[in-house]
Design an enzyme around this catalytic site. Structure first.
Site, PDB file in Angstrom:
ATOM      1  N   GLY A 156       6.250  -3.256   4.594  1.00  0.00           N
ATOM      2  CA  GLY A 156       7.368  -2.615   3.912  1.00  0.00           C
ATOM      3  C   GLY A 156       7.421  -1.137   4.240  1.00  0.00           C
ATOM      4  O   GLY A 156       6.567  -0.592   4.950  1.00  0.00           O
ATOM      5  N   SER A 157       8.446  -0.458   3.712  1.00  0.00           N
ATOM      6  CA  SER A 157       8.650   0.959   3.994  1.00  0.00           C
ATOM      7  C   SER A 157       9.324   1.624   2.804  1.00  0.00           C
ATOM      8  O   SER A 157       9.717   0.965   1.840  1.00  0.00           O
ATOM      9  CB  SER A 157       9.502   1.133   5.257  1.00  0.00           C
ATOM     10  OG  SER A 157      10.781   0.534   5.079  1.00  0.00           O
ATOM     11  N   GLY A 158       9.457   2.941   2.882  1.00  0.00           N
ATOM     12  CA  GLY A 158      10.151   3.680   1.846  1.00  0.00           C
ATOM     13  C   GLY A 158       9.430   3.720   0.513  1.00  0.00           C
ATOM     14  O   GLY A 158      10.048   3.945  -0.523  1.00  0.00           O
ATOM     15  N   SER A 159       8.118   3.513   0.521  1.00  0.00           N
ATOM     16  CA  SER A 159       7.287   3.504  -0.702  1.00  0.00           C
ATOM     17  C   SER A 159       7.661   2.385  -1.667  1.00  0.00           C
ATOM     18  O   SER A 159       7.296   2.435  -2.848  1.00  0.00           O
ATOM     19  CB  SER A 159       7.367   4.859  -1.429  1.00  0.00           C
ATOM     20  OG  SER A 159       6.785   5.875  -0.655  1.00  0.00           O
ATOM     21  N   GLY A 161       7.275  -0.647  -3.783  1.00  0.00           N
ATOM     22  CA  GLY A 161       6.131  -1.373  -4.303  1.00  0.00           C
ATOM     23  C   GLY A 161       4.822  -0.612  -4.265  1.00  0.00           C
ATOM     24  O   GLY A 161       3.777  -1.176  -4.569  1.00  0.00           O
ATOM     25  N   ARG A 281       8.326   3.712  14.849  1.00  0.00           N
ATOM     26  CA  ARG A 281       9.763   3.983  14.921  1.00  0.00           C
ATOM     27  C   ARG A 281       9.976   5.437  14.529  1.00  0.00           C
ATOM     28  O   ARG A 281       9.040   6.129  14.116  1.00  0.00           O
ATOM     29  CB  ARG A 281      10.534   3.071  13.954  1.00  0.00           C
ATOM     30  CG  ARG A 281       9.983   3.173  12.543  1.00  0.00           C
ATOM     31  CD  ARG A 281      10.855   2.580  11.473  1.00  0.00           C
ATOM     32  NE  ARG A 281      10.177   2.544  10.186  1.00  0.00           N
ATOM     33  CZ  ARG A 281      10.013   3.569   9.380  1.00  0.00           C
ATOM     34  NH1 ARG A 281      10.467   4.764   9.733  1.00  0.00           N
ATOM     35  NH2 ARG A 281       9.377   3.447   8.217  1.00  0.00           N
TER      36      ARG A 281
END
Length: 420
Positions: A156-159, A161, A281
């Site tokens: 996942g990404s964007g913090s 969880g 990325r």
């Protein structure tokens, strides 16, 4: 003449999607977006970008669609802005003999447990970590590592969880949340329990094997990690800069990266730089804009040039301080209005003011990047001056939020500037 097509698998509703489309157009390419739901990217309509609805989890379907497009276009390159599709992008590039990332390296990197294993084997400084698949595992891991710990999904990404758990009760609560079905998993639920690495945050922006710049950022209060803003270049001593560069290059070697963009996140602890994550990325907007304002290097344009076989130019053209602030609400509810963005954009030194939401939008605080309602970017010759410009700009922006009825507060709440 057959038009050269720039194929983008998915996009980004708030971030780099629009920047990639605009850069492709400037290079004379015809952008085409392949997406499960093109409507989520409002810029596609604004920029009159061709969009095709397709299951972007289905590699065979994507190969078939790109093969069909070959009858009309010369496909110059294929890319994507999200972790979730970047390995697929690599597979498409291999299939159509186009320059692109190594899909196996991307898959290993996007599995945070596999990434941690490879970095540890290479001697790269990382937090202590354990893999957990259930609540019992998290408790055992936390006991071994020692509280407080970070509990987060293994992908996942964007913090999303990600949470600091300071005691056993918080750990059990967050594990229950992650496993209850409320968190969206792209695969079977797997969690990482990690040592809480404390210290200033830095991020290295890399193209190929060249470190273009190192930025700094700060976050809102724990237990969540909502970014409040960032700046390029980070205020580092020469030796600190060198150590981050050296560790960054070690990460690339350990993970088999080194083609195209990478961004690496660090915490500077009492032991020096510790790698928090390696992302194969570009970092999300507004980071590419900050790099361009600070150093004169357009990472997105140079990435596209790399993909289409043109010569890249990563030379720094100037040096100034660029910074960003996010607009973050301090409560949930319905956004009544938000204004002042035009006033803020007119302030000398402000490069961009962007709002992600409009009136009547529901504001739900999730403790991650989705809490941000917009951003302001500024640049000047010095960090102090840039911070002053940003403060003046965010002070110009106001909004009103009416709490949801279930919260019991009915009066609108007026806010000046970003609040965390």
């Amino acid at each position: 003449m057959v038009r050269r097509a720039f194929i983008m698998v998915e996009g980004h509703p708030r971030g780099n999607g629009l920047l990639y489309v605009q850069a492709a157009q400037r290079l004379g390419l015809h952008p085409i977006t392949l997406s499960k739901d093109p409507a989520q990217y409002s810029y596609l309509a604004d920029e009159s970008v061709e969009a095709i609805r397709i299951d972007t989890d289905n590699v065979d379907a994507l190969i078939g669609e790109c093969s069909r497009l070959c009858a009309t276009y010369d496909i110059a390159c294929i890319t994507g802005a999200l972790d979730a599709v970047y390995a697929t992008v690599g597979k498409l590039c291999r299939n159509f003999d186009l320059p692109g990332p190594n899909p196996a390296a991307i898959e290993r990197c996007c599995d945070k447990f596999a990434q941690r294993q490879l970095l540890a084997e290479a001697g790269v400084p990382i937090p202590a970590y354990r893999l957990a698949e259930n609540a019992t595992d998290t408790e055992s891991a936390a006991a071994e590592i020692g509280l407080p710990v970070i509990l987060k999904p293994a992908a996942g990404s964007g913090s999303r969880g990600v949470r600091l758990c300071r005691n056993v009760d918080e750990l059990a609560e967050h594990a229950t949340y992650l496993l209850s079905g409320k968190h969206v998993w792209r695969s079977s639920p797997r969690m990482l329990v990690e040592e809480f690495a404390q210290g200033p945050y830095y991020c290295a922006n890399i193209m190929g094997n060249e470190i273009i710049g190192i930025g700094a950022a700060d976050f809102g209060p724990t237990p969540h990690f909502v970014c409040r803003g960032g700046a390029h270049p980070a205020p580092l001593a020469d030796e600190e800069h060198k150590r981050i560069v050296d560790v960054s290059l070690s990460c690339l070697r350990a993970l088999g990266l080194g083609w195209g963009p990478t961004n690496i996140e660090f915490r500077w602890t009492e032991h020096g730089p510790v790698v928090i994550e390696v992302n194969p990325r570009l970092s999300g907007a507004p980071d590419p804009q900050l790099v361009q304002l600070a150093y004169g290097v357009d990472l997105i344009t140079e990435h596209i040039k790399l993909m289409i076989g043109d010569e890249c130019d990563l030379r720094r053209r100037h040096s100034q301080s660029a910074g960003a602030r996010y607009l973050v609400a301090d409560r949930e509810g319905t956004l009544d209005w938000i204004e002042g963005d035009i006033r803020a954009a007119a302030i000398p030194g402000v490069a961009e003011v962007k709002l992600y939401v409009g009136p009547k939008a529901p504001i739900v605080r999730r403790g991650d990047i989705r809490d941000c309602m917009g951003h302001v970017i500024a640049a000047s010759p010095s960090l102090v001056q840039t911070e002053a410009i940003l403060q003046r700009a965010v002070d110009s922006i106001e909004w009103s939020i009416t709490p949801f009825p279930s919260l019991g507060e009915q009066e609108p709440h007026h806010v000046h500037g970003p609040v965390c």
